[in-house]
Each structure stands twice: as structure tokens, then as C-alpha cells.
Design a protein around this motif. Structure first.
Motif, PDB file in Angstrom:
ATOM      1  N   VAL A  74     -11.437 -31.389   2.166  1.00 36.92           N
ATOM      2  CA  VAL A  74     -10.163 -31.092   2.825  1.00 36.92           C
ATOM      3  C   VAL A  74      -9.030 -31.490   1.880  1.00 36.92           C
ATOM      4  CG1 VAL A  74      -8.682 -31.714   4.766  1.00 36.92           C
ATOM      5  CG2 VAL A  74     -11.124 -31.336   5.134  1.00 36.92           C
ATOM      6  N   GLN A  77      -6.685 -27.176  -2.978  1.00 33.40           N
ATOM      7  CA  GLN A  77      -5.927 -25.930  -3.039  1.00 33.40           C
ATOM      8  C   GLN A  77      -6.508 -25.040  -4.129  1.00 33.40           C
ATOM      9  OE1 GLN A  77      -1.686 -26.396  -3.371  1.00 33.40           O
ATOM     10  NE2 GLN A  77      -1.510 -27.296  -1.350  1.00 33.40           N
ATOM     11  N   TRP A  90      -9.748 -22.571   5.797  1.00 32.40           N
ATOM     12  CA  TRP A  90      -8.768 -22.431   4.722  1.00 32.40           C
ATOM     13  C   TRP A  90      -7.512 -21.777   5.285  1.00 32.40           C
ATOM     14  CZ3 TRP A  90      -9.390 -24.155  -0.301  1.00 32.40           C
ATOM     15  CH2 TRP A  90     -10.663 -24.626  -0.633  1.00 32.40           C
ATOM     16  N   THR A  91      -6.339 -22.270   4.871  1.00 34.06           N
ATOM     17  CA  THR A  91      -5.056 -21.782   5.360  1.00 34.06           C
ATOM     18  C   THR A  91      -4.218 -21.283   4.188  1.00 34.06           C
ATOM     19  OG1 THR A  91      -5.120 -23.421   7.122  1.00 34.06           O
ATOM     20  CG2 THR A  91      -2.978 -22.440   6.648  1.00 34.06           C
ATOM     21  N   LYS A 117      -5.322 -23.583   1.119  1.00 37.98           N
ATOM     22  CA  LYS A 117      -5.572 -25.027   1.236  1.00 37.98           C
ATOM     23  C   LYS A 117      -6.678 -25.252   2.250  1.00 37.98           C
ATOM     24  CE  LYS A 117      -3.266 -29.431   2.008  1.00 37.98           C
ATOM     25  NZ  LYS A 117      -1.985 -30.086   2.242  1.00 37.98           N
ATOM     26  N   ARG A 118      -7.629 -26.100   1.880  1.00 38.46           N
ATOM     27  CA  ARG A 118      -8.714 -26.457   2.815  1.00 38.46           C
ATOM     28  C   ARG A 118      -8.142 -27.399   3.866  1.00 38.46           C
ATOM     29  NH1 ARG A 118     -14.551 -26.456   2.751  1.00 38.46           N
ATOM     30  NH2 ARG A 118     -15.019 -26.958   4.912  1.00 38.46           N
ATOM     31  N   THR A 119      -8.211 -26.984   5.131  1.00 35.50           N
ATOM     32  CA  THR A 119      -7.620 -27.775   6.218  1.00 35.50           C
ATOM     33  C   THR A 119      -8.667 -28.367   7.160  1.00 35.50           C
ATOM     34  OG1 THR A 119      -7.291 -25.744   7.477  1.00 35.50           O
ATOM     35  CG2 THR A 119      -5.419 -26.560   6.175  1.00 35.50           C
ATOM     36  N   SER A 120      -9.868 -27.839   7.124  1.00 31.23           N
ATOM     37  CA  SER A 120     -10.915 -28.420   7.986  1.00 31.23           C
ATOM     38  C   SER A 120     -12.291 -28.133   7.423  1.00 31.23           C
ATOM     39  CB  SER A 120     -10.827 -27.873   9.401  1.00 31.23           C
ATOM     40  OG  SER A 120     -11.047 -26.486   9.425  1.00 31.23           O
TER      41      SER A 120
END
Length: 120
Positions: A74, A77, A90-91, A117-120
Motif C-alpha cells: 500500500v 505509485q 489501485w486508485t 497509487k496502491r490504496t488497499s
């Protein structure tokens, strides 16, 4: 007899190379070059497009490099082309134009790439 052995060894070597480069055995961040008609597997994104005689002819970019995003921690990027949706977890944090992400014969300066960006 020798030709048969050589042909068999060559077939085994080609099979081993193909299996070693498959997305199923990739590590996070690994890349693979494929023809543009190949579907991008789940957990992977397109990161570059270009023309290659090995994938046909024409004006459209027909080859792409894909990148494995599974397993990243998490907060990581990465930059990716907008030709595939980001994987789950990913966001999109920004979008921009990249000449390496032109996957159409009709060029434009519209945003065609993302920072993910890895968010979870």
C-alpha cells in the motif's frame, strides 16, 4: 535420429521459455512484451505501446509492454497507460499525456496515462 533429438530439445526449450515468461509466474513489477491484441491480465497494466513487425502491420501501435502490479505494498505509485483500467486496490491520482502510451494511429495530446497509487 540426431535431428529428432535436436528438434525435441528445441521444442522443450521453447516451451520452457514460454512458461517462464507467462504472467502466472511473474513477480511484482515484472514486465512482459506482448502483441497489442493480447488481453492484459487481471492485476497487470499497460505501460508502453509501439509498432512491431512481429505483431502485424499497419499504422496502429500493435505491441505493448505490460506490468504486474500484484503484491506491491500500500502506498506504492506507478505510471500506466490509460488503455486498461487500474486493477482492484489501485486508485488514479493524476492523469497526463505520454507519447509512449499512444495506442491509436490518430495522435492527440489528450491525457492517455495515469499515475496509480496502491490504496488497499
Amino acid at each position: 535420429m540426431i535431428r529428432t533429438r535436436i528438434a525435441a530439445l528445441a521444442a522443450v526449450a521453447v516451451t520452457a521459455l514460454a512458461l517462464g515468461a507467462s504472467p502466472a509466474s511473474a513477480a511484482p513489477g515484472d514486465t512482459l512484451n506482448v502483441c497489442g491484441s493480447t488481453l492484459t491480465p487481471a492485476g497487470w497494466v499497460d505501460v508502453q505501446w509501439w509498432n512491431s513487425a512481429g505483431c502485424g502491420s499497419g499504422f496502429n501501435p500493435n505491441s505493448k509492454q505490460i506490468k504486474d502490479l500484484t503484491g506491491f505494498p500500500v502506498g506504492t505509485q506507478v505510471n500506466a497507460c490509460g488503455s486498461t483500467w487500474p486493477p482492484a486496490g489501485w486508485t488514479i491520482v493524476s492523469s497526463y499525456y505520454s507519447s509512449g502510451c499512444r495506442y491509436s494511429a490518430v495522435p492527440s495530446l489528450n491525457h492517455n496515462a495515469w499515475t496509480l497509487k496502491r490504496t488497499s
